[in-house]
Design a protein around this motif. Structure first.
Motif, mmCIF file in Angstrom:
data_model
loop_
_atom_site.group_PDB
_atom_site.id
_atom_site.type_symbol
_atom_site.label_atom_id
_atom_site.label_comp_id
_atom_site.label_asym_id
_atom_site.label_seq_id
_atom_site.Cartn_x
_atom_site.Cartn_y
_atom_site.Cartn_z
ATOM 1 N N LYS A 198 37.791 4.619 -17.653
ATOM 2 C CA LYS A 198 37.374 3.897 -18.974
ATOM 3 C C LYS A 198 37.691 2.516 -18.939
ATOM 4 O O LYS A 198 37.411 1.584 -19.784
ATOM 5 C CB LYS A 198 38.103 4.492 -20.341
ATOM 6 N N ILE A 230 42.205 4.397 -28.675
ATOM 7 C CA ILE A 230 41.013 4.710 -29.282
ATOM 8 C C ILE A 230 40.691 6.201 -29.384
ATOM 9 O O ILE A 230 39.864 6.491 -30.219
ATOM 10 C CB ILE A 230 39.720 3.983 -28.471
ATOM 11 N N TYR A 231 40.982 6.694 -28.367
ATOM 12 C CA TYR A 231 40.623 8.395 -28.429
ATOM 13 C C TYR A 231 41.086 9.311 -29.404
ATOM 14 O O TYR A 231 40.176 9.650 -29.835
ATOM 15 C CB TYR A 231 41.197 8.776 -26.921
ATOM 16 N N ILE A 233 41.230 8.191 -32.271
ATOM 17 C CA ILE A 233 40.418 7.834 -33.382
ATOM 18 C C ILE A 233 38.890 8.145 -33.503
ATOM 19 O O ILE A 233 38.368 8.625 -34.451
ATOM 20 C CB ILE A 233 40.436 6.231 -33.649
ATOM 21 N N THR A 234 38.173 8.102 -32.281
ATOM 22 C CA THR A 234 36.662 8.336 -32.056
ATOM 23 C C THR A 234 36.572 9.584 -31.148
ATOM 24 O O THR A 234 35.351 9.758 -31.045
ATOM 25 C CB THR A 234 36.182 7.260 -31.614
ATOM 26 N N LYS A 235 37.480 10.340 -30.496
ATOM 27 C CA LYS A 235 37.294 11.466 -29.549
ATOM 28 C C LYS A 235 36.562 10.531 -28.286
ATOM 29 O O LYS A 235 35.902 11.599 -27.606
ATOM 30 C CB LYS A 235 36.672 12.505 -30.011
ATOM 31 N N LYS A 237 34.212 8.146 -28.430
ATOM 32 C CA LYS A 237 33.203 7.399 -28.728
ATOM 33 C C LYS A 237 33.463 5.856 -28.813
ATOM 34 O O LYS A 237 34.676 5.638 -28.997
ATOM 35 C CB LYS A 237 32.505 7.910 -29.865
ATOM 36 N N PRO A 238 32.487 4.830 -28.582
ATOM 37 C CA PRO A 238 32.769 3.343 -28.915
ATOM 38 C C PRO A 238 33.546 3.298 -29.969
ATOM 39 O O PRO A 238 33.124 3.651 -31.185
ATOM 40 C CB PRO A 238 31.635 2.739 -28.602
ATOM 41 N N LEU A 239 34.429 2.477 -30.117
ATOM 42 C CA LEU A 239 35.019 2.088 -31.539
ATOM 43 C C LEU A 239 34.347 1.052 -32.293
ATOM 44 O O LEU A 239 34.161 1.247 -33.559
ATOM 45 C CB LEU A 239 36.487 1.375 -31.171
ATOM 46 N N GLY A 240 33.674 0.208 -31.443
ATOM 47 C CA GLY A 240 32.617 -0.728 -32.250
ATOM 48 C C GLY A 240 33.219 -2.099 -32.922
ATOM 49 O O GLY A 240 32.658 -2.638 -33.743
ATOM 50 N N ARG A 241 34.637 -1.903 -32.765
ATOM 51 C CA ARG A 241 35.368 -2.916 -33.251
ATOM 52 C C ARG A 241 36.771 -3.548 -32.741
ATOM 53 O O ARG A 241 36.881 -2.561 -31.660
ATOM 54 C CB ARG A 241 35.720 -3.058 -34.831
ATOM 55 N N GLU A 247 46.814 0.468 -35.497
ATOM 56 C CA GLU A 247 46.319 1.484 -34.472
ATOM 57 C C GLU A 247 47.140 1.418 -33.280
ATOM 58 O O GLU A 247 47.535 2.219 -32.570
ATOM 59 C CB GLU A 247 44.792 1.501 -34.149
#
Length: 323
Positions: A198, A230-231, A233-235, A237-241, A247
């Protein structure tokens, strides 16, 4: 009279020979299809049933004639069920050989390196003509690759092959690991490999990124890997921000900014190269890295060097209007 019968017999023989030649040529001649033809032969289908489907699809001209010629020239082999794609103008002979050999149409589902299991699940659920429901695979158990399947295969059977491939590759890679590496088990290697996957998209950087995390583990330093924030939060997927400070400071089993050691598990499905990088990291004393503005990273051994590199990266981002 004898001459008359002799001539008649000769004509019959010549007609039979000519007819035989025509039959043989027709069996191997180009078929009528002007484009590729796809036909699905169901389980238990007879040759006559398949021939009817072939005629309807335009792959052959006459189903009954195809059956007759198949029994003359095709031997004893049975046709096999499945989905077939026949090229344009394929002969009757080659059509039968294809079905007897079970050379069915292969479809593919591709899992790129670093794809999290939640997206693997989505890819499999969207793959056409697969059947059945599946749970989201355990993170890190899928080996990224392209996997062939045929119409009617179950999604679970594809997952099983993906997981078997990962288990076999990880076991083989572990056996050839470099002595003195920072991880003690194949699972730990998989966790670090998922972080490496990643962190960089440049193949030439993988072993150096792996060296950074290896050096940090050996020194008892926090890994401080952004993807581990990030993981949860989104498992994956892209966080996008941008990552929020709350966090960054969150305490959980994955946030390597608030804990030492490894996260609770992999954060993606790493590819072969990232696994190999962790098991044979570069000979480097680097402890830090930051983006260099080209899609790669610049590495440093001291915090002072790293802070200077961070300021250079900030200057690049400001010049781009990103800050």
């Amino acid at each position: 009279m004898r001459r008359l019968f002799g001539c008649f017999g000769l004509l019959v023989i010549l007609a039979l020979i000519g007819g035989g030649v025509w039959v043989v040529r027709d069996w191997g001649a180009a078929g009528p299809a002007e484009q590729n033809v796809t036909v699905v032969v169901p389980n238990g289908a007879s040759l006559s049933t398949a021939a009817g489907q072939l005629e309807e699809a335009g792959a052959i001209r006459n189903a009954r004639w195809f059956v007759i010629l198949s029994r003359i020239f095709g031997g004893d082999a049975h046709i096999k069920a499945g989905e077939y794609r026949f090229p344009a103008h394929l002969s009757q002979s080659d059509i039968l050989k294809t079905m007897q050999g079970g050379d069915t149409l292969q479809r593919f589902v591709t899992i790129p390196e670093g794809m999290p299991s939640v997206l693997v699940h989505e890819a499999l659920m969207k793959a056409p003509y697969l059947t059945g429901e599946i749970d989201i695979p355990v993170e890190g158990t899928i080996l990224p690759d392209s996997y062939a399947y045929t119409r009617g295969d179950t999604r679970q059977s594809v997952v099983d092959r993906m997981q078997k491939a990962m288990a076999e590759y990880l076991a083989a890679a572990w056996e050839r690991r470099k002595p003195g590496i920072a991880v003690d088990t194949p699972r730990d290697a998989l966790i670090v490999a998922s972080i490496v996957e990643k962190e960089t998209s440049k193949p030439e950087e993988r072993r150096t990124v792996a060296a950074v995390y290896s050096n940090r583990l050996k020194r008892g330093m926090m890994l401080q890997a952004d993807p581990t924030i990030i993981y949860p939060i989104t498992k994956g997927k892209p966080l996008g921000r941008r990552i929020l400070r709350s966090e960054l400071e969150a305490k959980n089993d994955y946030n390597t900014y608030t804990m030492t050691g490894l996260p609770a598990g992999p954060i993606a499905n790493p590819g072969r190269e990232s696994i190999d990088a962790v098991l044979d990291p570069a000979d480097s004393n680097a402890l830090y890295f930051v983006a260099d503005g080209t899609g790669g990273h610049v590495f440093s051994e001291t915090l002072e060097q790293h802070n200077a590199n961070v300021q250079k990266w900030y200057a690049i981002r400001r010049s781009r209007g990103e800050m």
